[in-house]
Scaffold this motif. Structure first.
Motif, PDB file in Angstrom:
ATOM      1  N   SER A  15      42.392  43.615  46.715  1.00  0.00           N
ATOM      2  CA  SER A  15      41.117  42.924  46.912  1.00  0.00           C
ATOM      3  C   SER A  15      41.234  41.608  47.646  1.00  0.00           C
ATOM      4  O   SER A  15      40.277  41.148  48.268  1.00  0.00           O
ATOM      5  CB  SER A  15      40.435  42.661  45.556  1.00  0.00           C
ATOM      6  OG  SER A  15      40.106  43.863  44.921  1.00  0.00           O
ATOM      7  N   LYS A  16      42.409  40.977  47.568  1.00  0.00           N
ATOM      8  CA  LYS A  16      42.520  39.635  48.144  1.00  0.00           C
ATOM      9  C   LYS A  16      43.969  39.320  48.476  1.00  0.00           C
ATOM     10  O   LYS A  16      44.885  40.041  48.068  1.00  0.00           O
ATOM     11  CB  LYS A  16      41.960  38.588  47.180  1.00  0.00           C
ATOM     12  CG  LYS A  16      42.597  38.610  45.786  1.00  0.00           C
ATOM     13  CD  LYS A  16      41.977  37.589  44.858  1.00  0.00           C
ATOM     14  CE  LYS A  16      40.551  37.931  44.509  1.00  0.00           C
ATOM     15  NZ  LYS A  16      40.436  39.145  43.656  1.00  0.00           N
ATOM     16  N   ALA A  20      45.239  42.461  50.108  1.00  0.00           N
ATOM     17  CA  ALA A  20      44.190  42.775  51.077  1.00  0.00           C
ATOM     18  C   ALA A  20      44.772  42.882  52.477  1.00  0.00           C
ATOM     19  O   ALA A  20      44.453  43.810  53.239  1.00  0.00           O
ATOM     20  CB  ALA A  20      43.100  41.711  51.032  1.00  0.00           C
ATOM     21  N   TYR A  37      42.033  48.133  42.878  1.00  0.00           N
ATOM     22  CA  TYR A  37      41.427  46.822  42.610  1.00  0.00           C
ATOM     23  C   TYR A  37      41.161  46.718  41.119  1.00  0.00           C
ATOM     24  O   TYR A  37      41.025  47.725  40.414  1.00  0.00           O
ATOM     25  CB  TYR A  37      40.135  46.634  43.409  1.00  0.00           C
ATOM     26  CG  TYR A  37      38.997  47.554  42.995  1.00  0.00           C
ATOM     27  CD1 TYR A  37      38.027  47.139  42.087  1.00  0.00           C
ATOM     28  CD2 TYR A  37      38.895  48.847  43.507  1.00  0.00           C
ATOM     29  CE1 TYR A  37      36.994  47.976  41.696  1.00  0.00           C
ATOM     30  CE2 TYR A  37      37.879  49.700  43.115  1.00  0.00           C
ATOM     31  CZ  TYR A  37      36.919  49.246  42.217  1.00  0.00           C
ATOM     32  OH  TYR A  37      35.899  50.083  41.821  1.00  0.00           O
ATOM     33  N   ASP A  40      37.263  43.363  41.784  1.00  0.00           N
ATOM     34  CA  ASP A  40      36.625  42.993  43.047  1.00  0.00           C
ATOM     35  C   ASP A  40      36.623  44.171  44.018  1.00  0.00           C
ATOM     36  O   ASP A  40      37.412  44.228  44.963  1.00  0.00           O
ATOM     37  CB  ASP A  40      37.361  41.785  43.652  1.00  0.00           C
ATOM     38  CG  ASP A  40      36.710  41.274  44.927  1.00  0.00           C
ATOM     39  OD1 ASP A  40      35.605  41.749  45.276  1.00  0.00           O
ATOM     40  OD2 ASP A  40      37.305  40.392  45.578  1.00  0.00           O
ATOM     41  N   GLY A  43      35.937  43.163  47.693  1.00  0.00           N
ATOM     42  CA  GLY A  43      37.077  42.614  48.416  1.00  0.00           C
ATOM     43  C   GLY A  43      37.972  43.696  48.972  1.00  0.00           C
ATOM     44  O   GLY A  43      38.426  43.631  50.118  1.00  0.00           O
ATOM     45  N   ALA A  47      38.594  44.595  52.953  1.00  0.00           N
ATOM     46  CA  ALA A  47      39.950  44.588  53.511  1.00  0.00           C
ATOM     47  C   ALA A  47      40.248  45.874  54.264  1.00  0.00           C
ATOM     48  O   ALA A  47      40.927  45.862  55.299  1.00  0.00           O
ATOM     49  CB  ALA A  47      40.975  44.376  52.414  1.00  0.00           C
ATOM     50  N   THR A 193      47.315  31.886  50.107  1.00  0.00           N
ATOM     51  CA  THR A 193      46.369  32.612  49.269  1.00  0.00           C
ATOM     52  C   THR A 193      45.747  31.654  48.259  1.00  0.00           C
ATOM     53  O   THR A 193      46.282  30.576  48.000  1.00  0.00           O
ATOM     54  CB  THR A 193      47.050  33.750  48.494  1.00  0.00           C
ATOM     55  OG1 THR A 193      47.991  33.189  47.568  1.00  0.00           O
ATOM     56  CG2 THR A 193      47.782  34.703  49.439  1.00  0.00           C
ATOM     57  N   GLN A 194      44.653  32.070  47.657  1.00  0.00           N
ATOM     58  CA  GLN A 194      43.999  31.227  46.665  1.00  0.00           C
ATOM     59  C   GLN A 194      44.883  31.010  45.454  1.00  0.00           C
ATOM     60  O   GLN A 194      44.865  29.936  44.835  1.00  0.00           O
ATOM     61  CB  GLN A 194      42.663  31.848  46.234  1.00  0.00           C
ATOM     62  CG  GLN A 194      41.823  30.955  45.325  1.00  0.00           C
ATOM     63  CD  GLN A 194      41.556  29.582  45.927  1.00  0.00           C
ATOM     64  OE1 GLN A 194      41.181  29.482  47.096  1.00  0.00           O
ATOM     65  NE2 GLN A 194      41.743  28.526  45.146  1.00  0.00           N
TER      66      GLN A 194
END
Length: 253
Positions: A15-16, A20, A37, A40, A43, A47, A193-194
């Protein structure tokens, strides 16, 4: 780019971030992607641009992991060629200085999501390949913290769990190479990345972390994704068992 046409590839945590980017790169290379996932779906869909099979699973629940594998196999007409074990969780608390209840909760979750779930998927994959006589590859997305530790005391469970699944992946490489089963670990450094941003906030902030990096920048997720595509191609068989460092010369061993 390597051509993965005809290969069925699972990417977990699609998702991220790294997942992703990896799912997107696998789709671009022509693979039939099964994208996992947790919560999300949007997301994962973004992707893969609607070009993958999306399957949800809670990786704290091993029965859900088993069900995910069965659904993924069905979506791939019974044959998985490559498993990318990317899904992971890194809490920023749960360290030695935190309350014991928080410590226990974070460690339980880290072991489930970062160790038990990917190990279980790896077990399914290897057993299937052995049963059918087919060859396959496992690509574990690890971390440099598995060998150098982490500067974030709250992420101690994350570091330990990444070391554990890395060792499990290398064990598969050592024991099943003769059957054509390959296993690799990609160990990124500080990735854009976050999750890495959240970790940086605990260790001086983004600018402070960036200042310690020889290249003066974080590793882009696309670098990890493109490396995973290369490994999935099967053109580096004798790299099996290796840990591939991607950290811009921030950690050389």
């Amino acid at each position: 780019m390597d051509d993965l046409t005809g290969k069925n590839v699972i990417v977990t945590g699609a998702s991220k971030g790294i997942g992703a980017a990896t799912a997107q790169a696998m789709v671009a290379a022509g693979a039939n992607v099964i994208a996992h996932y947790g919560g999300d779906k949007a997301g994962a869909a973004a992707a893969t641009q609607g070009k993958a099979t999306l399957i949800q699973a809670d990786f704290t629940d091993m029965s859900a992991v088993d069900a995910f594998w069965n659904h993924a196999k069905a979506a791939a007409n019974g044959r998985i060629d490559v498993l990318v074990n990317n899904a992971g969780i890194m809490r920023q608390t749960g360290g030695i200085g935190d309350p014991i209840e928080e410590w226990d909760s974070v460690w339980d979750e880290a072991i489930a999501v970062n160790v038990s779930a990917p190990a279980r998927l790896m077990r399914h994959a290897v057993r299937d390949w052995l049963d059918t006589g087919e060859k396959g590859a496992i690509i574990g997305i690890g971390s440099w913290v598995s060998t150098r530790g982490t500067s974030n005391p709250g992420a101690i469970a994350y570091a330990a769990s990444k070391a554990a699944i890395s060792a499990a992946t290398k064990t598969v490489a050592r024991n099943y190479a003769a059957q054509g089963i390959l296993a690799y670990v990609i160990a990124p450094g500080v990735v854009g990345t976050q999750m890495s941003v959240a970790s940086a906030e605990k260790t001086g902030g983004v600018d402070a972390v960036t200042a310690t990096l020889p290249m003066g920048e974080w590793v882009p997720p696309s670098d990890i994704a493109e490396t995973a595509v290369f490994l999935a191609s099967g053109r580096a068989r004798h790299l099996t068992g290796a840990t591939i460092d991607l950290n811009g010369a921030a950690y050389i061993r």
